[in-house]
Design an enzyme around this catalytic site. Structure first.
Site, mmCIF file in Angstrom:
data_model
loop_
_atom_site.group_PDB
_atom_site.id
_atom_site.type_symbol
_atom_site.label_atom_id
_atom_site.label_comp_id
_atom_site.label_asym_id
_atom_site.label_seq_id
_atom_site.Cartn_x
_atom_site.Cartn_y
_atom_site.Cartn_z
ATOM 1 N N ARG A 230 0.841 -1.186 0.000
ATOM 2 C CA ARG A 230 0.000 0.000 0.000
ATOM 3 C C ARG A 230 0.881 1.241 0.000
ATOM 4 O O ARG A 230 1.968 1.253 0.590
ATOM 5 C CB ARG A 230 -0.934 0.016 1.218
ATOM 6 C CG ARG A 230 -2.084 -0.986 1.125
ATOM 7 C CD ARG A 230 -3.042 -0.641 0.001
ATOM 8 N NE ARG A 230 -4.187 -1.556 -0.071
ATOM 9 C CZ ARG A 230 -4.239 -2.644 -0.822
ATOM 10 N NH1 ARG A 230 -3.173 -2.988 -1.554
ATOM 11 N NH2 ARG A 230 -5.325 -3.396 -0.855
ATOM 12 N N GLU A 259 -2.535 8.307 -4.446
ATOM 13 C CA GLU A 259 -2.741 7.432 -5.602
ATOM 14 C C GLU A 259 -4.025 7.856 -6.308
ATOM 15 O O GLU A 259 -5.097 7.777 -5.714
ATOM 16 C CB GLU A 259 -2.844 5.980 -5.130
ATOM 17 C CG GLU A 259 -2.839 4.951 -6.227
ATOM 18 C CD GLU A 259 -2.866 3.527 -5.691
ATOM 19 O OE1 GLU A 259 -3.801 2.790 -6.047
ATOM 20 O OE2 GLU A 259 -1.962 3.160 -4.894
ATOM 21 N N HIS A 278 -1.614 0.554 -9.854
ATOM 22 C CA HIS A 278 -2.201 -0.462 -8.968
ATOM 23 C C HIS A 278 -2.784 -1.621 -9.773
ATOM 24 O O HIS A 278 -3.943 -2.013 -9.599
ATOM 25 C CB HIS A 278 -3.286 0.175 -8.095
ATOM 26 C CG HIS A 278 -3.468 -0.525 -6.777
ATOM 27 N ND1 HIS A 278 -3.761 0.142 -5.608
ATOM 28 C CD2 HIS A 278 -3.403 -1.834 -6.436
ATOM 29 C CE1 HIS A 278 -3.881 -0.718 -4.608
ATOM 30 N NE2 HIS A 278 -3.666 -1.931 -5.097
#
Length: 321
Positions: A230, A259, A278
């Site tokens: 993460r 993000e 991602h």
């Protein structure tokens, strides 16, 4: 009798696979997405869900007892523990080790073998050898997280002749595929020895900012940092500074904080950074092998649920995963 809602677009063989694992009196409802679910009149009857419905939808399912995610991470729900006092929440941990380990190794090899630099050179008409190439053979990889993703990464790295060292929360004598495993208290010592540092951890209060400025400063000058966990685990500013000033060799980043990064962020333009949105865990929509692994996990848990057994991958809200 249980009413089961599958909130994922399924292929015919996937539907058949699920239907072959239910009891004769169970009812399975297939929805391509949550919008289709909400337009139905079935919310009040659903006991089991495969998918990731929004919190408001979960609240509307008055009979919901178990929610099986298709994701490995549970961040969408761990901020609302009160919602799951009477609902079991399980993850698809175990489905993503293969695809994410492939991503990790491909990203590191791309940096070691200067693949992006060669591509850029060819676009400019060049045809020259670029100095300072590396290989995985003989390297020491430190893997934070010794679950499915960490173990599958270690397994594949060993094929390349890489030494795999694991870091985990609890003391374990040995874990298959790792040359050695240490607890968190040895993290700083092991960082200073590692050629590749791979973060495969969930985003929790304990892991947030784990790689701050001080810890990033401990990385070897020729090291590569990989983050498939993460974004909150790594201090973005400190990492950017280290990369810009050649204090580490490179980074492979599938997650960032924030993000996505701003359009003009330096990490987007660095030649020694592999940056992706991602996507390391090719999920439900793209990969048939991952989808079947998720369905295997779900159907195995479905049997345990019927038999009154403890389900696999139950989320511990105190830990955040």
């Amino acid at each position: 009798m249980s009413t089961i809602a599958i909130i994922k677009k399924c292929l015919v063989n996937e539907r058949d696979f699920v239907l072959s694992h239910i009891d004769s009196d169970d009812k399975v409802l297939f929805f391509d997405d949550e919008k289709q679910l909400l337009s139905s009149d079935t919310l009040d009857s659903i006991e089991i869900v495969l998918g990731e419905p929004d919190i408001d939808t979960v609240l509307a399912m008055k009979k919901l007892k178990w929610l099986q995610m298709t994701w490995a991470g549970a961040n969408k729900y761990t901020t609302s523990p009160e919602l799951f006092e009477n609902i079991i929440l399980t993850s698809a941990s175990g489905a993503y080790g293969d695809v994410i380990s492939e991503y990790i190794i491909s990203g590191v090899l791309a940096l070691y073998r200067n693949l992006f630099l060669y591509r850029g050179q060819l676009k400019d008409g060049g045809w020259n050898r670029i100095d300072k190439e590396g290989t995985l053979e003989g390297k020491r990889a430190l893997i934070l997280g010794t679950g499915n993703i960490g173990t599958e990464t270690a397994r594949r790295l060993k094929v390349f002749g890489t030494e795999a060292i694991g870091i985990c929360r609890t003391n374990k004598d040995s874990i298959p595929c790792f040359d050695a495993v240490y607890t968190n208290e040895y993290l700083d010592r092991e960082i200073e020895k590692a050629d590749i540092v791979i973060i495969a951890l969930p985003g929790t209060k304990e892991t947030a900012d784990m790689f701050n400025k001080n810890r990033i400063a401990k990385l070897k000058p020729d090291s590569i940092l990989v983050n498939v966990g993460r974004g909150i685990i790594v201090d973005t500013d400190a990492l950017t500074d280290a990369l810009a000033n050649n204090r580490i060799q490179g980074a492979v980043l599938d997650v960032t904080n924030p993000e996505p990064l701003p359009d003009n962020h330096p990490l987007r333009f660095m030649e020694n950074v592999v940056l992706t949105p991602h996507i390391s865990g090719i999920g439900w929509g793209e990969n048939k092998y991952t989808r079947m692994k998720i369905l295997d996990i779900f159907c195995d848990n479905l049997k345990k649920y019927r038999d009154g057994e403890v389900l696999n991958n139950v989320i511990d809200f105190n830990k955040g995963y």
